[in-house]
Design an enzyme around this catalytic site. Structure first.
Site, PDB file in Angstrom:
ATOM      1  N   GLU A 138      -9.024 -34.708  -8.896  1.00 57.86           N
ATOM      2  CA  GLU A 138      -8.269 -35.458  -9.024  1.00 57.86           C
ATOM      3  C   GLU A 138      -8.190 -36.898  -8.744  1.00 57.86           C
ATOM      4  O   GLU A 138      -7.379 -37.727  -9.235  1.00 57.86           O
ATOM      5  CB  GLU A 138      -6.869 -34.871  -7.537  1.00 57.86           C
ATOM      6  N   SER A 139      -9.516 -37.069  -7.863  1.00 56.27           N
ATOM      7  CA  SER A 139      -9.111 -38.665  -7.909  1.00 56.27           C
ATOM      8  C   SER A 139     -10.819 -39.075  -7.691  1.00 56.27           C
ATOM      9  O   SER A 139     -11.450 -40.354  -7.674  1.00 56.27           O
ATOM     10  CB  SER A 139      -9.037 -39.413  -5.983  1.00 56.27           C
TER      11      SER A 139
END
Length: 489
Positions: free
Chosen positions: A130-131
């Site tokens: 995700e990040s």
């Protein structure tokens, strides 16, 4: 968690592996049922793959050694889509090393939450997808935080988002919401984690529509058979590849920075608000490092309204608490009035100690305001030209929440030769100096068709919040003919 249509990938800190190339004639990846079929697609650098039994006998104090012991998803590393991702990761060791360093402050807490919920430990790797484990990461569509949550989904799970705090970037609030949402998706798709992960990426509606299309054509409805956005077709295999890499780090000659197999973070209740910058001073920490642990705080210099929780490294908690106590004691001592011991004793007899207030200086008496329904601490502070923190300290409030009909000290006015200590619960008539003084100069306005609060406020050069507060408005809808008080100044 952000639905990300093809052509709009997340904006990450570092590039992620590309989606595996598909033949133009094939709309979806064909499910593979034999683990041996694609075993030669990519060969690890040595064949001594560690089994779970091998890991069980290892006690290194490194969290990366414990995590694979609780993997639950089926090993599908034989699938060509997973193999393509493994190949990328196995040739980008530096990417995994940097991500591991960023994950160090947060990953044990996520591990702990997954363990308590008995969820697949592979999910501890999802923030890499995700990040890249960066709480400040923001996608092109506004998703934010380690788990890349959009505002709407975060709100559904009770994540606080306001002018000074964004819980999507807070490790505690966002992790709870993300795991709640993943659990919901897993139940929605009858325990199929691959479909749940796909829905986390592109949205449950997209996955459900793909399932319905395949079912209508009498096709398989497993993840590998669905026609999904390109990013999602890479997203799920990427997580499976990461799990395979982490389980077999030695086989791929990947040396990740060690992460202590013990808690790193702790939360401290901040009852009397202080800024993040002041907290960093008291904890003897670099402000940037403290900000990483409290990424939900939008400001470092501004003091938030009301109590909150501060994330700190465990080894800094005692030092911080001691320094915080000394800091508040010093501020209290600086604000103490210079009155005689005789006066102090007399005041204590008249008023219970829990209701005593701290006066800025001798010779002042308090201005009292009765809290009305809809009153807001910041609006009241602006009306009386004081800070919210002052009102909280004068009234010993632990939070910014106000109860109607409570008597609130909002300031002080000159009262020569008198020193008063006011009990907020006293039944005596309270001074309404500020309100009465202002009321003499108030004007009135009759609402016309088409008027709005904003329009009226601009016409009279006042703020909308001030107009709402003076008229005790519960909502912003106005009726023609309604009479409004226009406060002076």
């Amino acid at each position: 968690m952000t639905p990300s249509p093809s052509g709009h990938p997340r904006r990450l800190i570092e590039p992620m592996p590309p989606a595996p190339k598909q033949k133009k004639t094939a709309a979806v990846v064909t499910p593979i049922h034999s683990p041996n079929t694609f075993s030669a697609t990519i060969t690890p650098l040595n064949s001594n793959l560690l089994s779970l039994e091998d890991y069980a006998n290892i006690s290194t104090g490194n969290l990366w050694d414990r995590i694979p012991l609780e993997f639950q998803l089926e090993d599908q590393s034989y699938h060509p889509a997973v193999q393509a991702q493994i190949k990328w990761f196995s040739t980008h060791h530096d990417y995994l090393a940097r991500t591991s360093e960023r994950a160090a402050p947060y990953i044990y807490y996520i591990y702990e939450q997954l363990h308590q919920r008995q969820l697949p430990m592979e999910l501890v790797l999802l923030p890499i997808n995700e990040s890249a484990y960066n709480p400040f990461a923001t996608s092109g569509r506004g998703a934010g935080g380690l788990w890349q949550m959009i505002r709407g989904t975060a709100s559904q799970y009770g994540v606080k988002q306001n002018w000074w705090f964004d819980g999507r970037r807070d490790i505690y609030a966002s992790t709870k919401a993300a795991l709640d949402h993943l659990t919901y998706l897993q139940n929605l798709f009858n325990g199929d984690w691959l479909l749940a992960l796909a829905a986390y990426d592109c949205g449950e509606g997209t996955v459900l529509r793909a399932i319905r299309r395949n079912a209508a054509q009498d096709k398989s409805t497993d993840f590998w058979s669905l026609s999904l956005p390109e990013e999602t077709r890479a997203y799920v295999p990427r997580l499976l590849a990461l799990a395979n890499i982490i389980r077999n780090r030695q086989a791929y000659n990947i040396d990740l920075p060690s992460i202590d197999d013990q808690p790193y973070l702790s939360q401290v209740d901040i009852e009397i608000p202080i800024s993040l910058a002041k907290a960093a001073q008291l904890a003897k920490m670099n402000l940037a490092e403290l900000k990483k642990l409290n990424a939900g705080h939008k400001y470092t210099e501004k003091t938030p309204l009301g109590s909150y929780k501060l994330a700190l490294p465990i080894d800094r908690v005692d030092l911080f608490k001691n320094n915080l106590s000394s800091y508040h004691n010093h501020r209290h001592a600086m604000n103490e009035p210079e009155i005689s011991q005789e006066d102090k004793l007399a005041l204590q007899e008249k008023n219970p100690p829990q209701h005593q207030i701290t006066y800025p200086r001798q010779g002042k008496q308090p201005i009292i305001r009765r809290v009305r329904k809809g009153d807001n601490l910041s609006v009241i502070a602006k009306l009386y030209k004081v800070s919210s923190n002052d009102i909280m300290q004068w009234n010993h409030l632990k939070s910014a929440g106000l109860k109607p009909n409570t008597k609130l000290i909002v300031g002080f006015m000159d009262a020569p030769n008198t020193i008063k200590n006011v009990n907020p619960n006293s039944k005596k008539q309270n001074t309404k100096f500020a309100e009465n003084n202002t009321a003499k100069k108030n004007k009135y306005y009759k609402v016309r068709t088409g008027d709005t609060l904003t329009k009226i406020a601009k016409q009279h050069n006042i703020s909308t919040s001030s107009l709402e507060a003076h008229n005790h408005l519960q909502h912003k809808t106005l009726k023609a003919g309604q009479r409004l008080t226009i406060p002076y100044g």
